[in-house]
Design a protein around this motif. Structure first.
Motif, PDB file in Angstrom:
ATOM      1  N   GLU A 207       0.819  -1.208   0.000  1.00  0.00           N
ATOM      2  CA  GLU A 207       0.000   0.000   0.000  1.00  0.00           C
ATOM      3  C   GLU A 207       0.855   1.262   0.000  1.00  0.00           C
ATOM      4  OE1 GLU A 207      -2.588  -0.085   3.340  1.00  0.00           O
ATOM      5  OE2 GLU A 207      -4.003  -1.486   2.427  1.00  0.00           O
ATOM      6  N   THR A 208       1.759   1.355   0.959  1.00  0.00           N
ATOM      7  CA  THR A 208       2.549   2.562   1.116  1.00  0.00           C
ATOM      8  C   THR A 208       4.006   2.210   1.426  1.00  0.00           C
ATOM      9  OG1 THR A 208       2.107   2.711   3.510  1.00  0.00           O
ATOM     10  CG2 THR A 208       0.571   3.830   2.027  1.00  0.00           C
ATOM     11  N   TRP A 209       4.860   3.231   1.455  1.00  0.00           N
ATOM     12  CA  TRP A 209       6.239   3.042   1.859  1.00  0.00           C
ATOM     13  C   TRP A 209       6.688   4.261   2.646  1.00  0.00           C
ATOM     14  CZ3 TRP A 209       9.958   6.557   0.420  1.00  0.00           C
ATOM     15  CH2 TRP A 209       9.663   7.393  -0.665  1.00  0.00           C
ATOM     16  N   ARG A 210       7.746   4.082   3.395  1.00  0.00           N
ATOM     17  CA  ARG A 210       8.339   5.188   4.130  1.00  0.00           C
ATOM     18  C   ARG A 210       9.841   4.957   4.235  1.00  0.00           C
ATOM     19  NH1 ARG A 210       6.159   1.838   8.074  1.00  0.00           N
ATOM     20  NH2 ARG A 210       7.625   1.249   9.743  1.00  0.00           N
ATOM     21  N   ALA A 211      10.588   6.019   4.389  1.00  0.00           N
ATOM     22  CA  ALA A 211      12.038   5.918   4.546  1.00  0.00           C
ATOM     23  C   ALA A 211      12.402   6.106   6.018  1.00  0.00           C
ATOM     24  CB  ALA A 211      12.735   6.981   3.704  1.00  0.00           C
TER      25      ALA A 211
ATOM     26  N   GLY B 152      15.519  -5.373  -7.106  1.00  0.00           N
ATOM     27  CA  GLY B 152      16.891  -5.747  -7.417  1.00  0.00           C
ATOM     28  C   GLY B 152      17.789  -5.773  -6.200  1.00  0.00           C
ATOM     29  N   LYS B 153      17.190  -5.853  -5.011  1.00  0.00           N
ATOM     30  CA  LYS B 153      17.944  -5.899  -3.753  1.00  0.00           C
ATOM     31  C   LYS B 153      17.289  -6.909  -2.821  1.00  0.00           C
ATOM     32  CE  LYS B 153      20.602  -2.332  -4.802  1.00  0.00           C
ATOM     33  NZ  LYS B 153      22.069  -2.412  -4.930  1.00  0.00           N
ATOM     34  N   ASP B 154      18.048  -7.349  -1.814  1.00  0.00           N
ATOM     35  CA  ASP B 154      17.484  -8.238  -0.811  1.00  0.00           C
ATOM     36  C   ASP B 154      16.394  -7.518  -0.027  1.00  0.00           C
ATOM     37  OD1 ASP B 154      19.119 -10.343  -1.475  1.00  0.00           O
ATOM     38  OD2 ASP B 154      20.667  -9.817  -0.012  1.00  0.00           O
ATOM     39  N   VAL B 155      15.298  -8.217   0.213  1.00  0.00           N
ATOM     40  CA  VAL B 155      14.163  -7.671   0.960  1.00  0.00           C
ATOM     41  C   VAL B 155      13.883  -8.583   2.138  1.00  0.00           C
ATOM     42  CG1 VAL B 155      11.690  -7.183   0.884  1.00  0.00           C
ATOM     43  CG2 VAL B 155      13.147  -6.542  -1.052  1.00  0.00           C
ATOM     44  N   GLU B 156      13.669  -7.994   3.301  1.00  0.00           N
ATOM     45  CA  GLU B 156      13.380  -8.747   4.526  1.00  0.00           C
ATOM     46  C   GLU B 156      11.947  -8.469   4.965  1.00  0.00           C
ATOM     47  OE1 GLU B 156      14.876  -8.918   9.210  1.00  0.00           O
ATOM     48  OE2 GLU B 156      15.581  -7.329   7.851  1.00  0.00           O
ATOM     49  N   GLN B 157      11.188  -9.513   5.249  1.00  0.00           N
ATOM     50  CA  GLN B 157       9.858  -9.306   5.817  1.00  0.00           C
ATOM     51  C   GLN B 157       9.986  -9.282   7.330  1.00  0.00           C
ATOM     52  OE1 GLN B 157       6.719 -12.035   4.672  1.00  0.00           O
ATOM     53  NE2 GLN B 157       5.163 -10.562   5.307  1.00  0.00           N
ATOM     54  N   ILE B 158       9.580  -8.170   7.940  1.00  0.00           N
ATOM     55  CA  ILE B 158       9.773  -7.996   9.380  1.00  0.00           C
ATOM     56  C   ILE B 158       8.466  -8.061  10.169  1.00  0.00           C
ATOM     57  CG2 ILE B 158      11.903  -6.671   9.115  1.00  0.00           C
ATOM     58  CD1 ILE B 158      10.323  -4.129   9.468  1.00  0.00           C
ATOM     59  N   GLU B 159       7.304  -7.983   9.481  1.00  0.00           N
ATOM     60  CA  GLU B 159       6.016  -8.090  10.159  1.00  0.00           C
ATOM     61  C   GLU B 159       5.049  -8.867   9.272  1.00  0.00           C
ATOM     62  OE1 GLU B 159       5.432  -7.183  13.149  1.00  0.00           O
ATOM     63  OE2 GLU B 159       6.978  -5.702  13.632  1.00  0.00           O
ATOM     64  N   ARG B 160       4.181  -9.672   9.929  1.00  0.00           N
ATOM     65  CA  ARG B 160       3.129 -10.387   9.198  1.00  0.00           C
ATOM     66  C   ARG B 160       1.820 -10.262   9.969  1.00  0.00           C
ATOM     67  NH1 ARG B 160       3.494 -16.135   7.176  1.00  0.00           N
ATOM     68  NH2 ARG B 160       3.412 -16.613   9.410  1.00  0.00           N
ATOM     69  N   ILE B 161       0.745  -9.944   9.269  1.00  0.00           N
ATOM     70  CA  ILE B 161      -0.560  -9.844   9.901  1.00  0.00           C
ATOM     71  C   ILE B 161      -0.965 -11.179  10.504  1.00  0.00           C
ATOM     72  CG2 ILE B 161      -3.022  -9.482   9.452  1.00  0.00           C
ATOM     73  CD1 ILE B 161      -2.226  -7.399   7.373  1.00  0.00           C
ATOM     74  N   VAL B 162      -0.646 -12.266   9.805  1.00  0.00           N
ATOM     75  CA  VAL B 162      -1.043 -13.592  10.267  1.00  0.00           C
ATOM     76  C   VAL B 162      -0.371 -13.951  11.591  1.00  0.00           C
ATOM     77  CG1 VAL B 162       0.784 -14.885   9.093  1.00  0.00           C
ATOM     78  CG2 VAL B 162      -1.461 -15.949   9.467  1.00  0.00           C
TER      79      VAL B 162
ATOM     80  N   GLY C 297      -0.094 -11.747  13.975  1.00  0.00           N
ATOM     81  CA  GLY C 297      -0.660 -10.858  14.975  1.00  0.00           C
ATOM     82  C   GLY C 297      -0.272  -9.406  14.826  1.00  0.00           C
ATOM     83  N   SER C 298       0.546  -9.070  13.849  1.00  0.00           N
ATOM     84  CA  SER C 298       0.938  -7.681  13.624  1.00  0.00           C
ATOM     85  C   SER C 298      -0.201  -6.910  12.958  1.00  0.00           C
ATOM     86  CB  SER C 298       2.190  -7.607  12.744  1.00  0.00           C
ATOM     87  OG  SER C 298       3.283  -8.253  13.373  1.00  0.00           O
ATOM     88  N   LEU C 299      -0.129  -5.603  13.037  1.00  0.00           N
ATOM     89  CA  LEU C 299      -1.154  -4.756  12.439  1.00  0.00           C
ATOM     90  C   LEU C 299      -0.995  -4.640  10.932  1.00  0.00           C
ATOM     91  CD1 LEU C 299      -1.301  -1.863  15.067  1.00  0.00           C
ATOM     92  CD2 LEU C 299      -2.870  -3.807  14.815  1.00  0.00           C
ATOM     93  N   CYS C 300       0.175  -5.013  10.418  1.00  0.00           N
ATOM     94  CA  CYS C 300       0.414  -4.889   8.982  1.00  0.00           C
ATOM     95  C   CYS C 300       1.458  -5.905   8.546  1.00  0.00           C
ATOM     96  CB  CYS C 300       0.895  -3.473   8.637  1.00  0.00           C
ATOM     97  SG  CYS C 300       2.509  -3.061   9.357  1.00  0.00           S
ATOM     98  N   CYS C 301       1.539  -6.104   7.234  1.00  0.00           N
ATOM     99  CA  CYS C 301       2.653  -6.839   6.655  1.00  0.00           C
ATOM    100  C   CYS C 301       3.693  -5.796   6.252  1.00  0.00           C
ATOM    101  CB  CYS C 301       2.204  -7.636   5.432  1.00  0.00           C
ATOM    102  SG  CYS C 301       1.071  -9.001   5.818  1.00  0.00           S
ATOM    103  N   GLU C 302       4.924  -5.999   6.648  1.00  0.00           N
ATOM    104  CA  GLU C 302       5.940  -4.963   6.422  1.00  0.00           C
ATOM    105  C   GLU C 302       7.245  -5.586   5.949  1.00  0.00           C
ATOM    106  OE1 GLU C 302       7.986  -1.233   8.894  1.00  0.00           O
ATOM    107  OE2 GLU C 302       6.110  -2.157   9.553  1.00  0.00           O
TER     108      GLU C 302
ATOM    109  N   LEU D 236       8.252  -1.039   3.284  1.00  0.00           N
ATOM    110  CA  LEU D 236       7.103  -1.184   2.402  1.00  0.00           C
ATOM    111  C   LEU D 236       6.006  -1.899   3.178  1.00  0.00           C
ATOM    112  CD1 LEU D 236       9.944  -1.644   0.689  1.00  0.00           C
ATOM    113  CD2 LEU D 236       8.337  -1.729  -1.204  1.00  0.00           C
ATOM    114  N   VAL D 237       4.797  -1.334   3.154  1.00  0.00           N
ATOM    115  CA  VAL D 237       3.770  -1.755   4.104  1.00  0.00           C
ATOM    116  C   VAL D 237       2.462  -2.100   3.396  1.00  0.00           C
ATOM    117  CG1 VAL D 237       2.445  -1.050   6.137  1.00  0.00           C
ATOM    118  CG2 VAL D 237       4.803  -0.259   5.853  1.00  0.00           C
ATOM    119  N   ASN D 238       1.778  -3.102   3.935  1.00  0.00           N
ATOM    120  CA  ASN D 238       0.424  -3.440   3.507  1.00  0.00           C
ATOM    121  C   ASN D 238      -0.414  -3.698   4.751  1.00  0.00           C
ATOM    122  OD1 ASN D 238      -1.682  -3.959   1.735  1.00  0.00           O
ATOM    123  ND2 ASN D 238      -1.193  -6.125   1.544  1.00  0.00           N
TER     124      ASN D 238
END
Length: 223
Positions: free
Chosen positions: A141-145, A182-192, A194-199, A152-154
């Motif tokens: 949905e959105t992103w922030r620096a 084109g870079k490594d991406v780490e998932q740090i949050e998942r709604i499943v 219990g987090s409020l978002c996937c990040e 990157l957030v959903n």
């Protein structure tokens, strides 16, 4: 689709489903209808249980409201298909991921959006275009620096039941984002979990100059 929709209300509903989330102003501009009329149609669609509104946080400014299809509105998979999918993911296991499957799904998804991000400059421009592109898939949905990179957030998991059965869907999305950036991406949050978002978090060579969100959200006010 139940209940049956006609005319402008059907067009409003179709737009929300197609874009997997939309603001009042976006729908009004796209359909050439006044925002007040769009709001009335959205209220009726919400009363029918076909859509729902959720606040979306921005890097700067107040959150805005975006409208999303509910499970009822998006349509549910036929029982036989859902059962087959559940059995496949159950066989793969909650912890075990078939890397070939996840990689293949990710490659197909990334290829679908490759042209949409081609030519983007490394850094904020690339992050913005990837976010906007995958927004239509319901993945971002959105992103922030931030100091540790771009986030990157959903706020809505596109397939919560599948994610509960296996990490494969989440891993496929993560790899697809990584392929497009084109870079490594780490998932740090998942709604499943219990987090409020996937990040997701990614560090790029280019240092971000300011914070932002996807192009369609960056300059608009509240719905």
């Amino acid at each position: 689709m139940e209940p049956h929709l006609h005319g402008t209300r059907e067009r409003v509903f179709d737009y929300v489903v197609e874009h997997h989330g939309a603001r009042v102003e976006e729908v009004a501009d796209a359909l050439g209808v006044k925002a007040a009329a769009i709001r009335r149609h959205l209220d009726h669609l919400r009363a029918d249980g076909l859509i729902e509104s959720r606040p979306v946080k921005q890097a700067t400014g107040r959150p805005f409201l975006s409208w999303y299809p509910t499970a009822k509105g998006a349509g549910e998979a036929p029982p036989a298909y859902a059962d087959l999918f559940a059995r496949i993911l159950g066989w793969l296991g909650k912890e075990h991921i078939d890397e070939a499957v996840a990689t293949g799904v990710a490659a197909s998804l990334a290829e679908r959006h490759r042209d949409e991000v081609a030519g983007s400059e490394d850094g904020e421009d690339l992050i913005e275009h990837v976010t906007e592109s995958l927004r239509r898939e319901g993945i971002l949905e959105t992103w922030r620096a931030e100091d540790d990179g771009f986030h990157l957030v959903n706020s809505c998991c596109p397939y919560p039941q599948a994610a509960e059965l296996s990490r494969l869907p989440c891993e496929a999305d993560r790899q697809a984002i990584s392929l497009l950036i084109g870079k490594d991406v780490e998932q740090i949050e998942r709604i499943v979990d219990g987090s409020l978002c996937c990040e997701y978090r990614v560090q790029l060579n280019t240092e971000p100059e300011h914070e932002g969100v996807a192009a369609s959200d960056a300059t608009e006010g509240n719905a």
